[in-house]
Every structure is written in structure tokens, then in C-alpha cells.
Design a protein around this motif. Structure first.
Motif, mmCIF file in Angstrom:
data_model
loop_
_atom_site.group_PDB
_atom_site.id
_atom_site.type_symbol
_atom_site.label_atom_id
_atom_site.label_comp_id
_atom_site.label_asym_id
_atom_site.label_seq_id
_atom_site.Cartn_x
_atom_site.Cartn_y
_atom_site.Cartn_z
ATOM 1 N N SER A 187 66.095 -20.126 -21.449
ATOM 2 C CA SER A 187 65.143 -19.010 -21.428
ATOM 3 C C SER A 187 63.733 -19.476 -21.766
ATOM 4 O O SER A 187 62.755 -18.962 -21.213
ATOM 5 C CB SER A 187 65.592 -17.920 -22.407
ATOM 6 N N LYS A 232 60.545 -19.312 -19.218
ATOM 7 C CA LYS A 232 59.326 -18.595 -19.623
ATOM 8 C C LYS A 232 58.098 -19.501 -19.523
ATOM 9 O O LYS A 232 57.054 -19.108 -18.983
ATOM 10 C CB LYS A 232 59.493 -18.063 -21.050
ATOM 11 N N LYS A 241 56.927 -20.143 -15.854
ATOM 12 C CA LYS A 241 56.197 -19.022 -15.256
ATOM 13 C C LYS A 241 54.789 -18.901 -15.836
ATOM 14 O O LYS A 241 53.838 -18.594 -15.108
ATOM 15 C CB LYS A 241 56.982 -17.721 -15.457
ATOM 16 N N GLU A 242 54.664 -19.149 -17.124
ATOM 17 C CA GLU A 242 53.344 -19.068 -17.753
ATOM 18 C C GLU A 242 52.391 -20.123 -17.195
ATOM 19 O O GLU A 242 51.212 -19.853 -16.956
ATOM 20 C CB GLU A 242 53.479 -19.245 -19.272
ATOM 21 N N ASP A 284 61.230 -14.316 -9.668
ATOM 22 C CA ASP A 284 60.531 -14.840 -10.838
ATOM 23 C C ASP A 284 59.027 -14.741 -10.632
ATOM 24 O O ASP A 284 58.298 -14.307 -11.528
ATOM 25 C CB ASP A 284 60.924 -16.308 -11.076
#
Length: 336
Positions: free
Chosen positions: A76, A80, A83-84, A130
Motif C-alpha cells: 500500500s 501510494k 501515484k504521488e 489508479d
């Protein structure tokens, strides 16, 4: 070529150990803490005590201390962070799009895609991608693979949406960085691999490839009818096949067709570079032209096969859309 979904050039999966711990309610990487129990960390997943192992032989990692490994590997967090990182940039480098790998036929090479707008985990019809990149009025889906990739159900939904889709194997990126002793995932190498790297990016679906596939299917393919040879034994299943395979997958050893070529539908055709799908073909009398029924048939371009596939590559080259690479390069190195 026959199945866009299958990744043909994926490398053997590298395994990574637990890279993250929870210290004072904050996620930390193995490179940010002291060695041993003095790291003062617990597992973000099961909350058990962790020990930091900064070894000289193996990659640095956390391990559960006096408790069973819960199996969590920071999926996870990697998801995360990936994507950031991508959301900060105004461009994204896409990998080359291949028609086939052996021999290699490239539809177009690596491409810099300018980003006008980017959305994270926003519903798009029946799926929640996503990342959705909007570029010059078009959309690109980017999926981050960590624990699992796009399955066939999601692939079919993407195909129905008819939106180009790239999958990034973020787990493999992290594993390769760990082998280089980069444990922070906040370095330029991590960003470069996600944004500019192409080694761990794979086209899952591409509208240009589908368009070229349609041209080859409609204008250049042959139809081979599907036949069934019933088995008389309970030990063997029926033989589903097509006669006169143009690349001679198999040869009849006896019977009326002795010496003639054929191919098994599932074992040969479905896995063949020259298979472009199947549907029902109307059967007509040779002399009368009158329809007398329908039979399933495949679309095959095996008759175009050559040593270097110059016939197929020539058709693709003449019909492919051209890309302005210079204009795409101008967006590089700009962040939002």
C-alpha cells in the motif's frame, strides 16, 4: 500479437522483503532507522514489534521480532508513493509499442506524453483506474502493479472503454532499487524509474495496435473454418482444429488428409502471432453463391509470414499514424 493482454517480455519476478515499519505512528523506510531493536518500529500491518536488519550480504529489511511474519510487504505504501510521484509531473514516458517480439516489429518507439491533467483513483464507468492522464484531448490509463496486476475481468472492461492502458510494475522497480541499496524510495532514481524509465512499463491495451489489427483482419487475413473431430474414447477430448495451417503447425499422419497441415485451435491458433480472432462465417455455394449455413472460422495472416516479417511490417508501416516526437520532447523535465 494475438493477445495484447499477455506481457511477453516481463522479467522473472524479484522478491523483496519488508521495507517499511511504523515508528511513532509514522511510516519509515529501512534506510531511515537504526539497526536492530533500537529502530523502535512495529509492523504497519499486524502491529508486532520489528527488528531492523542492516546486513552486509543481503538487502536491508525489517523482520518480525519473536512473531510470525504476517506477509505484508509494504504494497500500500509503494502504491501510494508511486501515484504521488507521477502526479507531480507534466509529462510521462511511454514504452515502445510492439506488434511482435520475435521477430521484433515496433509500431512506434518510446514516447514522451505531455500531461494536461491527471486524476488519481477516479471512477471511469465500471472501473477505478489508479491514474488517468489527460493529454491533448485524449486519455491514458496508468495502473500501478504492486501485489497483483490487471486481471482478465478488468482488461475486458478497459477494452470496452477503448482507452490506452499502461501497467507499471512498481514492485519490480522497488526490488531493483533495493539491490542497489537504495532503501528510501524518495531518491531521484525512484522518480526517474516511474516517470522516464521504460523497463518496467508494459502496454496492456493500445488503440493504435487495435486499429492496425482491424486493418490486417479485414483487408489481409484469410478465413479458416473451425472443425471438430469427435473422439470415440472417454480418455480423449474432441479435436478442435483448422485445416491447411499456413505455417504448418502440425501434419496429418494418416487418413484422407495425410501429409496436409493443420493446427489445434487452443494449443496452436490461440497462441499464434498470426491469429487475429474468430467469428461466424457465412457458407455459400461455389457456383450458386447461395448461403447454406454458418460455421465458426478464424482470421489468420499466416500466409503473410516471412523470415523477417517484411510483409506484415510493411502493412503496419504504411497504415500507422505518425507521432511528432520532437513536440513531445518539449514537455520533458517540467513538473506541475
Amino acid at each position: 500479437m494475438g493477445c495484447t493482454y499477455v506481457v511477453l517480455n516481463a522479467e522473472k519476478r524479484m522478491d523483496i522483503k519488508l521495507p517499511y515499519g511504523l515508528q511513532n505512528e509514522k511510516i519509515v523506510s529501512i534506510g531511515e532507522v537504526d539497526n536492530g531493536l533500537s529502530c523502535n518500529c512495529i509492523c504497519p500491518n499486524c502491529k508486532s514489534k520489528l527488528i531492523a536488519r542492516h546486513g552486509s550480504q543481503r538487502e536491508h529489511h525489517f523482520a518480525h521480532y519473536k512473531s510470525d511474519d504476517c506477509g505484508w510487504r509494504g504494497e500500500s505504501v509503494i502504491h501510494k508513493l508511486s501515484k504521488e510521484v507521477l502526479s507531480k509531473y507534466k509529462y510521462f514516458k511511454a514504452p515502445s509499442l510492439y506488434w511482435s517480439y520475435k521477430p521484433e516489429i515496433i509500431i512506434y518507439g518510446e514516447t514522451i506524453i505531455p500531461i494536461d491533467n491527471i486524476k488519481l483513483e477516479k471512477r471511469l464507468d465500471k472501473i477505478i483506474p489508479d491514474i488517468i492522464i489527460k493529454s491533448r484531448g485524449k486519455e491514458l490509463i496508468v495502473e500501478i502493479k504492486v501485489s497483483h496486476g490487471i486481471d482478465r475481468i478488468k482488461y475486458q472492461k478497459i477494452k470496452q472503454l477503448n482507452i490506452p492502458t499502461i501497467e507499471i510494475d512498481a514492485r519490480e522497480i522497488v526490488a531493483s532499487l533495493f539491490l542497489k541499496k537504495d532503501y528510501y524510495l524518495k531518491s531521484k532514481d525512484f522518480e526517474d524509474a516511474l516517470v522516464e524509465g521504460i523497463e518496467k512499463k508494459y502496454w496492456i491495451y493500445n488503440t493504435e495496435k487495435e486499429r492496425l489489427k482491424k486493418i490486417l483482419k479485414e483487408k489481409h487475413s484469410e478465413r479458416l473454418t473451425i472443425k471438430i473431430l469427435k473422439s470415440n474414447s472417454w480418455e480423449f477430448s474432441d479435436l478442435v482444429y483448422v485445416d491447411y495451417c499456413p505455417i504448418n503447425k502440425r501434419t496429418w499422419k494418416s487418413g484422407i488428409g495425410e501429409g496436409e497441415s493443420y493446427a489445434k485451435l487452443e494449443d496452436d491458433c490461440y497462441r499464434c502471432n498470426y491469429y487475429l480472432g474468430k467469428d461466424w462465417m457465412e457458407l455459400k455455394g461455389v457456383k450458386t453463391g447461395i448461403s447454406f449455413g454458418k460455421q465458426e472460422a478464424i482470421y489468420c495472416i499466416g500466409h503473410l509470414a516471412t523470415k523477417n516479417e517484411y510483409k506484415i511490417s510493411g502493412i503496419i508501416y504504411r497504415n500507422q499514424k505518425k507521432i511528432d516526437y520532437n513536440r513531445n520532447e518539449s514537455t520533458k523535465h517540467n513538473k506541475l
